[in-house]
Design an enzyme around this catalytic site. Structure first.
Site, mmCIF file in Angstrom:
data_model
loop_
_atom_site.group_PDB
_atom_site.id
_atom_site.type_symbol
_atom_site.label_atom_id
_atom_site.label_comp_id
_atom_site.label_asym_id
_atom_site.label_seq_id
_atom_site.Cartn_x
_atom_site.Cartn_y
_atom_site.Cartn_z
ATOM 1 N N CYS A 148 -1.756 -15.793 35.141
ATOM 2 C CA CYS A 148 -0.791 -16.739 34.928
ATOM 3 C C CYS A 148 0.494 -16.386 35.617
ATOM 4 C CB CYS A 148 -0.535 -17.056 33.170
ATOM 5 S SG CYS A 148 0.139 -15.486 32.506
ATOM 6 N N HIS A 170 -4.022 -7.094 29.564
ATOM 7 C CA HIS A 170 -5.180 -7.010 28.878
ATOM 8 C C HIS A 170 -6.344 -6.700 29.786
ATOM 9 C CE1 HIS A 170 -3.317 -6.664 24.841
ATOM 10 N NE2 HIS A 170 -2.686 -7.915 25.005
ATOM 11 N N CYS A 205 7.651 -12.190 30.398
ATOM 12 C CA CYS A 205 7.328 -13.242 30.839
ATOM 13 C C CYS A 205 8.529 -14.154 30.655
ATOM 14 C CB CYS A 205 6.286 -14.009 30.214
ATOM 15 S SG CYS A 205 6.052 -15.804 30.516
ATOM 16 N N HIS A 257 0.247 -8.667 17.149
ATOM 17 C CA HIS A 257 0.346 -8.721 18.573
ATOM 18 C C HIS A 257 1.829 -8.452 19.278
ATOM 19 C CE1 HIS A 257 0.109 -10.326 22.692
ATOM 20 N NE2 HIS A 257 -1.354 -10.419 22.695
ATOM 21 N N GLU A 265 3.421 -9.126 21.653
ATOM 22 C CA GLU A 265 4.540 -10.354 21.936
ATOM 23 C C GLU A 265 5.242 -10.807 20.562
ATOM 24 O OE1 GLU A 265 4.547 -14.991 23.078
ATOM 25 O OE2 GLU A 265 3.161 -13.765 24.013
ATOM 26 N N THR A 289 3.170 -17.600 22.645
ATOM 27 C CA THR A 289 2.758 -18.485 23.686
ATOM 28 C C THR A 289 1.384 -18.534 24.150
ATOM 29 O OG1 THR A 289 2.858 -16.336 25.109
ATOM 30 C CG2 THR A 289 4.959 -17.366 25.123
ATOM 31 N N CYS A 314 3.275 -21.514 26.061
ATOM 32 C CA CYS A 314 3.767 -21.589 27.549
ATOM 33 C C CYS A 314 2.664 -22.752 28.398
ATOM 34 C CB CYS A 314 3.379 -20.282 28.355
ATOM 35 S SG CYS A 314 1.601 -19.870 28.897
ATOM 36 N N ASN A 351 -5.015 -14.607 24.748
ATOM 37 C CA ASN A 351 -5.266 -15.977 25.291
ATOM 38 C C ASN A 351 -6.847 -16.059 25.669
ATOM 39 O OD1 ASN A 351 -5.568 -15.571 28.396
ATOM 40 N ND2 ASN A 351 -4.002 -13.925 27.834
ATOM 41 N N SER A 367 -5.047 -12.715 32.134
ATOM 42 C CA SER A 367 -5.118 -11.378 32.550
ATOM 43 C C SER A 367 -6.046 -11.144 33.381
ATOM 44 C CB SER A 367 -4.916 -10.587 31.558
ATOM 45 O OG SER A 367 -3.620 -10.714 30.548
#
Length: 285
Positions: free
Chosen positions: A12, A40, A95, A123, A125, A165, A193, A223, A264
């Site tokens: 991404c 990751h 990001c 996580h 994030e 996200t 996102c 993700n 990733s």
């Protein structure tokens, strides 16, 4: 066997930006240290380390003279404070979608609102998001957990709601619907996102056209695991990090195989998996 590759598979914007920044700094002779694995994907991390990058668990473990790279997940405000205290040079690869959530978290703090976060509390994030407010914060992983919070939520004067996200889109929609009906004071921000929306929707559509799905990406990538969950609803789905993990026996009875990849996953690994699958087709002919 027919193979269909998802159009949105691979890096991404945020991950691509962080990886390119790090490789460019190394190529220019900088000594760099990333706070945690940059992405990751073990193969990319190993390659960066082979080129001289250090992977450090925290600011305290960064050697003097090294420049810090903040990965796309982002970090709590306290980490910026630690970097400043040590007077280390740093490069912020957070990001932009994540940085937007940080600003919402700070605004929640300023307005004395409860920050309600949809995501995985463990996580990085989410930990970074939580670390940008000193006010009240609640994290929930799904609708069931959110429903249990309702009595407490109804007592709040103001609530800001955001999502990790990479949160699963379908789950987020259910949570939003619940909040709009049950908790009218909640101000909801759509922070999943664009890449996540597109990838999950394509995985949903593609898996309905295929009997097997291969999801390429790190086994610990949020993700990637969300894509696997979506794909597994309609097809037999597996997650592989590399072509070596792909078992030919698994493809034996496949008629149409869809292939997608987490944010990733570098294009080189996607191509390796596709080539391995193509070789299996030729061998069976």
């Amino acid at each position: 066997m027919n193979i269909i590759r998802a159009k949105t598979a691979g890096f991404c914007f945020g991950v691509d930006r962080a990886v390119k920044l790090t490789y460019d700094l190394l190529a220019d002779g900088h000594k760099v240290a990333t706070l945690g694995p940059l992405i990751h994907n073990p193969q990319v991390v190993e390659d960066l380390e082979a080129k001289g990058a250090l992977t450090c668990p925290d600011v305290a473990s960064v050697p003097d003279g090294y420049e810090v790279i903040i990965r796309s997940h982002g970090v709590p405000q306290t980490v910026y404070d630690e970097i400043s205290t040590r007077r280390l040079a740093y490069h912020d690869a957070t990001c932009p979608f994540v940085a937007k959530i940080h600003k919402i978290a700070m605004r929640a703090d300023e307005n004395h609102a409860l920050l309600l976060v949809a995501g995985d509390a463990s996580h990085p994030e989410v930990q970074g998001i939580v670390g940008h407010t000193k006010g009240k914060v609640k994290v929930f992983a799904n609708l069931e957990e959110l429903e249990k919070m309702l009595p407490e939520l109804l007592q709040q004067e103001s609530i800001y709601v955001v999502a990790q996200t990479t949160f699963r889109v379908e789950s987020w929609e259910k949570c939003k619907e619940f909040l709009k009906k049950q908790c009218t004071k909640a101000e909801i921000f759509d922070t999943i996102c664009n890449a996540t929306w597109a990838r999950q929707q394509e995985a949903e559509d593609l898996s309905q056209k295929c009997d097997h799905m291969v999801v390429i990406g790190g086994h610990h990538s949020s993700n990637t695991q969300k894509l696997l969950q979506v794909a597994a609803r309609h097809a037999v789905a597996i997650n592989v990090e590399t072509a070596d993990e792909l078992d030919p026996a698994w493809l034996k009875d496949a008629v149409t195989v869809g292939v997608t990849a987490g944010a990733s996953t570098p294009s080189s690994i996607i191509e390796e998996v596709l080539n391995s699958m193509s070789e299996e087709i030729r061998d069976d002919m």
